[in-house]
Design a protein around this motif. Structure first.
Motif, PDB file in Angstrom:
ATOM      1  N   ARG A 332       0.991  -1.208   0.030  1.00  0.00           N
ATOM      2  CA  ARG A 332       0.017   0.119   0.009  1.00  0.00           C
ATOM      3  C   ARG A 332       0.947   1.348   0.138  1.00  0.00           C
ATOM      4  O   ARG A 332       1.883   1.455   0.713  1.00  0.00           O
ATOM      5  CB  ARG A 332      -0.821  -0.119   1.391  1.00  0.00           C
ATOM      6  CG  ARG A 332      -1.959   1.186   1.582  1.00  0.00           C
ATOM      7  CD  ARG A 332      -2.309   1.451   2.902  1.00  0.00           C
ATOM      8  NE  ARG A 332      -1.273   1.737   3.649  1.00  0.00           N
ATOM      9  CZ  ARG A 332      -1.200   1.902   4.976  1.00  0.00           C
ATOM     10  NH1 ARG A 332      -2.463   1.494   5.620  1.00  0.00           N
ATOM     11  NH2 ARG A 332      -0.072   2.230   5.675  1.00  0.00           N
ATOM     12  N   ARG A 334       0.697   5.415   0.211  1.00  0.00           N
ATOM     13  CA  ARG A 334       0.154   6.763   0.651  1.00  0.00           C
ATOM     14  C   ARG A 334       0.861   7.749   0.265  1.00  0.00           C
ATOM     15  O   ARG A 334       2.237   7.832   0.232  1.00  0.00           O
ATOM     16  CB  ARG A 334      -0.199   6.796   2.098  1.00  0.00           C
ATOM     17  CG  ARG A 334      -1.120   5.802   2.732  1.00  0.00           C
ATOM     18  CD  ARG A 334      -1.508   5.725   3.899  1.00  0.00           C
ATOM     19  NE  ARG A 334      -0.271   5.576   4.753  1.00  0.00           N
ATOM     20  CZ  ARG A 334      -0.042   5.437   6.017  1.00  0.00           C
ATOM     21  NH1 ARG A 334      -1.056   5.877   6.816  1.00  0.00           N
ATOM     22  NH2 ARG A 334       1.136   5.432   6.769  1.00  0.00           N
ATOM     23  N   ILE A 340      -4.471   7.010  -0.001  1.00  0.00           N
ATOM     24  CA  ILE A 340      -4.205   5.728  -0.449  1.00  0.00           C
ATOM     25  C   ILE A 340      -3.978   6.015  -1.943  1.00  0.00           C
ATOM     26  O   ILE A 340      -4.858   6.579  -2.597  1.00  0.00           O
ATOM     27  CB  ILE A 340      -4.922   4.686  -0.188  1.00  0.00           C
ATOM     28  CG1 ILE A 340      -4.829   4.420   1.383  1.00  0.00           C
ATOM     29  CG2 ILE A 340      -4.612   3.544  -0.972  1.00  0.00           C
ATOM     30  CD1 ILE A 340      -5.905   3.296   1.677  1.00  0.00           C
ATOM     31  N   VAL A 343      -2.415   0.246  -4.188  1.00  0.00           N
ATOM     32  CA  VAL A 343      -2.933  -1.001  -3.473  1.00  0.00           C
ATOM     33  C   VAL A 343      -2.566  -2.125  -4.480  1.00  0.00           C
ATOM     34  O   VAL A 343      -2.828  -2.190  -5.407  1.00  0.00           O
ATOM     35  CB  VAL A 343      -3.983  -1.292  -2.799  1.00  0.00           C
ATOM     36  CG1 VAL A 343      -4.119  -0.357  -1.340  1.00  0.00           C
ATOM     37  CG2 VAL A 343      -5.101  -0.982  -3.723  1.00  0.00           C
ATOM     38  N   PHE A 347      -3.235  -7.091  -1.147  1.00  0.00           N
ATOM     39  CA  PHE A 347      -3.680  -6.533  -0.096  1.00  0.00           C
ATOM     40  C   PHE A 347      -5.171  -6.382   0.024  1.00  0.00           C
ATOM     41  O   PHE A 347      -5.724  -6.315   0.903  1.00  0.00           O
ATOM     42  CB  PHE A 347      -3.006  -4.778  -0.001  1.00  0.00           C
ATOM     43  CG  PHE A 347      -3.361  -3.904   1.110  1.00  0.00           C
ATOM     44  CD1 PHE A 347      -2.920  -4.149   2.284  1.00  0.00           C
ATOM     45  CD2 PHE A 347      -4.337  -3.082   0.884  1.00  0.00           C
ATOM     46  CE1 PHE A 347      -3.447  -3.232   3.210  1.00  0.00           C
ATOM     47  CE2 PHE A 347      -4.987  -2.130   1.831  1.00  0.00           C
ATOM     48  CZ  PHE A 347      -4.476  -2.296   3.156  1.00  0.00           C
ATOM     49  N   CYS A 348      -5.920  -6.054  -1.346  1.00  0.00           N
ATOM     50  CA  CYS A 348      -7.192  -5.977  -1.597  1.00  0.00           C
ATOM     51  C   CYS A 348      -7.799  -7.227  -0.976  1.00  0.00           C
ATOM     52  O   CYS A 348      -8.946  -7.468  -0.404  1.00  0.00           O
ATOM     53  CB  CYS A 348      -7.435  -5.718  -3.047  1.00  0.00           C
ATOM     54  SG  CYS A 348      -6.906  -4.189  -3.522  1.00  0.00           S
ATOM     55  N   ALA A 355      -9.805  -2.331  -5.223  1.00  0.00           N
ATOM     56  CA  ALA A 355      -8.797  -1.398  -5.163  1.00  0.00           C
ATOM     57  C   ALA A 355      -9.647   0.147  -5.244  1.00  0.00           C
ATOM     58  O   ALA A 355      -9.197   1.184  -5.042  1.00  0.00           O
ATOM     59  CB  ALA A 355      -7.877  -1.232  -6.467  1.00  0.00           C
ATOM     60  N   LEU A 358     -10.749   1.631  -2.160  1.00  0.00           N
ATOM     61  CA  LEU A 358      -9.467   1.933  -1.391  1.00  0.00           C
ATOM     62  C   LEU A 358      -8.716   3.219  -1.919  1.00  0.00           C
ATOM     63  O   LEU A 358      -8.296   4.091  -1.087  1.00  0.00           O
ATOM     64  CB  LEU A 358      -8.671   0.837  -1.169  1.00  0.00           C
ATOM     65  CG  LEU A 358      -8.954  -0.432  -0.364  1.00  0.00           C
ATOM     66  CD1 LEU A 358      -8.030  -1.341  -0.406  1.00  0.00           C
ATOM     67  CD2 LEU A 358      -9.402  -0.328   0.934  1.00  0.00           C
TER      68      LEU A 358
END
Length: 693
Positions: A332, A334, A340, A343, A347-348, A355, A358
């Motif tokens: 991830r 940022r 964000i 990703v 992670f998803c 995605a 997020l």
């Protein structure tokens, strides 16, 4: 001039005359050069002006031709659309078939926003909206609501003109707002439908003026010019195309005379300063051609290098994408504001969000547990302030989309761009829930191994004690029996209480031997001998010991045995030990309490039974402080105890004994205070039930 003349008195005067004559000649020569230069400049200026006028006239003529061509294109397109609308009605269609053909026509003609089929009274029979703009007028016109009602006047006027012309007629333009806040300028075209010489209905088509310019005018005209529909006062109704800005604008206008309405078609073109006369133009064109060829060669080389670089970049991106997709580690990114920006699929999959859900999300993150939002916000504020986290990472807890929580190991590092500036933070996440589960299983296995080792030690101790204690107990029993025999020989002179005491000593010594033997057999996992025993007999066997301890602790013992209970089939000695252990625990639980009266209640009653099996339930009830929840979870765990001198084996062995008999040992809270321990034992089956079974 000779030297003699120059040397004579009149010579210098004559020389000064020549100088006087040469000075005006020099000024005149410079003046002529200046005049020649000015003349050349004027001539160049005139030629540039004339070339500019010529070029402007050529541009204007070309613009006029383009305007005529655009006007012809629009008229031809409108005529073809009229023919297509007439073809829709040629086969007497139904509303459904008409709607299908009209939808196909709308897909092929983007300038049409809507097609309606109306009857002779202008009531809408069917309509279709363009698929490229959605429902431009809101809800359908059939229900009499929506934005279509505002156009009824224009439609009625156009259809009235169509009846009068006996052909297609157009309305004046009007503005229709759209959801994007821009809207469109549209006109209505009404085509009467003739059947047997009478008007059977109308076909109403709604044109978007901007789409008419975009789709009916040749595309080459819109590449370098602006095409627009304007009103008579110059107000633009629709605009299409993009012109290259220059120092001069050329405009051409022509009337688009439609039945019932007239629009002004305007073309605007911007041009830079006009070119020079043809010879210079030819030289410039030749020079520019050579330069253009050179530039094209350089561009071709640069394009090849750029394509090679793009292919390498695409391969690198595909490699990175494949690598990121194959990772089980969540990634991830940022920005410096905490939003964000990236990703990866792992992670998803880890948090259960896509995605799209997020990306761009700030604080709080959707995968943060609600009860930890404040803590995570403070941690993120510290991170965004530039505090670098430990390289080995830190543990946290995330929440999936379905609400389940799981532990993660977070490793963060600054995100540095190609210029060496920090643009955010990159984080890697490892789901350590499986690791925690394995650690918990390993810990439980270690505890079980330690408990097994301790139980093995207890078994060895029990074997040793049974071997060592049997002889002293046998001696005690022998001495007690001998003492009773001596008392019987003394006759009446022997005290009766002493005989009772000696008899009790012998009984308890024999009982201790049986207990040791039962424990030894229990530890060795031998089959215990089970016999039918009455519930009252089990209770009476332990009452002397219970009463003795009750007097010491100041506890009143109440027994309640339901009458008519059947006998239980059990190992008598081990069940007596279970009852005795539970009774002692109940009395010891009331010892530290400040109670006016300490009461221990022992009950026996019939439990749930059927034809194939019967059960007897024992209940030991105290009025102590109760058992806390955290203690109750480990109450039957071997070697767990709350007593300073306890070993933690009593309740564990009690449960094991009861379960070996097929029963169940448990506890519950007693209202208003205290605890109820209960266990079940199987009753002896009657001959009739045994035969039935």
């Amino acid at each position: 001039m000779s030297a003699a003349e120059f040397a004579s008195p009149s010579g210098p005067l004559r020389a000064r005359g020549w100088q006087a004559r040469l000075l005006p000649l020099g000024w005149r020569r410079w003046t002529l050069w200046l005049l020649l230069a000015a003349l050349v400049l004027v001539m160049l200026g005139i030629m540039v002006y004339l070339a500019g006028r010529y070029e402007a006239s050529q541009v204007q003529s070309r613009l006029e031709r383009d305007t005529s061509d655009a006007l012809s294109d629009i008229r031809g397109g409108l005529t073809r659309n009229v023919q297509s609308l007439q073809a829709l009605q040629s086969s007497n269609p139904t509303p459904n078939s008409w709607a299908i053909d009209a939808a196909e026509m709308l897909r092929q003609h983007r300038e049409l926003m809507r097609i309606e089929w109306r009857d002779a009274s202008l009531r809408t029979l069917a309509h279709v909206d363009t698929p490229y703009r959605g429902n431009l007028f809101g809800r359908s016109a059939v229900d009499g609501q929506g934005g279509r009602d505002r156009a009824q006047t224009d439609v009625s006027l156009a259809c009235a003109n169509a009846r009068r012309f006996n052909g297609p007629a157009y309305s004046s333009s009007y503005f229709v707002p759209s959801n994007d806040g821009l809207g469109l300028e549209v006109i209505e075209m009404c085509l009467p439908l003739i059947n047997s010489g009478r008007i059977a209905g109308y076909a109403v088509a709604t044109y978007a003026l901007q789409e008419v310019l975009a789709n009916l005018v040749g595309r080459q005209l819109a590449r370098s010019q602006e095409i627009s529909f304007t009103e008579a006062d110059g107000t633009r109704l629709a605009l299409h195309g993009s012109a290259r800005r220059g120092v001069r604008m050329f405009t051409a206008q022509q009337l688009l005379d439609l039945p019932g309405n007239t629009l002004v078609l305007r073309l605007d073109s911007w041009h830079s300063a006009p070119s020079l006369f043809p010879n210079v133009m030819t030289a410039l064109v030749t020079a520019m051609s050579i330069a253009l060829v050179s530039v094209l060669v350089l561009l071709a080389k640069d394009t090849r290098r750029r394509l090679a670089a793009e292919r390498d970049l695409a391969d690198a991106l595909a490699f990175r994408k494949a690598m990121e997709d194959s990772l089980v580690t969540g990634l991830r990114a940022r920005d410096l504001q905490g939003h964000i920006t990236y990703v990866n699929p792992a992670f998803c999959q880890m948090v259960g969000f896509s995605a799209e859900e997020l990306l761009g999300h700030g604080v709080p993150a959707p995968y943060w547990p609600p009860d930890r939002v404040t803590e995570y916000e403070q941690r993120q504020a510290i991170r965004l302030a530039g505090n670098v986290p430990p390289r080995e990472g830190f543990e946290s807890v995330f929440m999936r989309k379905d609400g389940t929580r799981f532990p993660v190991l977070v490793i963060e590092a600054p995100l540095i761009n190609a210029q060496g500036l920090q643009t955010g933070w990159m984080s890697a996440f490892l789901d350590i829930s499986e690791q925690r589960r394995i650690e918990e299983l390993s810990r439980a296995s270690q505890e079980r191994l330690q408990a097994t080792a301790r139980l093995a030690t207890v078994g060895e101790m029990a074997s040793l004690l049974s071997h060592e204690l049997n002889q002293p107990l046998a001696a005690i029993s022998s001495y007690a029996t001998g003492s009773m025999n001596l008392l019987r020989h003394q006759g009446a002179s022997a005290p009766p209480d002493l005989d009772m005491a000696l008899r009790r000593i012998a009984e308890q010594a024999e009982r201790a031997g049986r207990v040791i033997k039962s424990v030894h057999d229990f530890v060795r996992r031998r089959d215990q001998a089970r016999e039918p025993v009455a519930a009252r007999a089990l209770l009476e066997a332990i009452m002397p010991l219970v009463t003795l301890q009750a007097r010491k602790l100041g506890v009143r013992v109440i027994t309640d045995i339901e009458p008519g209970l059947p006998e239980v089939l059990c190992d008598r000695t081990m069940v007596e030990q279970v009852l005795l252990n539970l009774a002692r625990n109940g009395m010891q639980a009331m010892e530290p309490c400040e109670l006016a009266q300490r009461v221990l209640r022992i009950e026996a009653r019939k439990a749930a039974s059927n034809e194939s099996s019967g059960w007897l339930e024992w209940r030991v009830i105290d009025h102590g402080p109760g058992i806390p929840k955290e203690v109750g979870e480990q109450l039957f765990t071997p070697f767990f105890t709350t007593k300073a001198e306890g070993m933690g084996l009593g309740l564990s062995l009690c449960r094991t004994v009861v379960e070996q008999h097929g029963g169940y040992l448990g506890f519950e809270a007693q209202a208003p205070r205290g605890t109820i321990f209960s266990f079940t034992l199987p009753v002896k089956k009657s001959p009739s039930s045994t035969a039935a079974a």
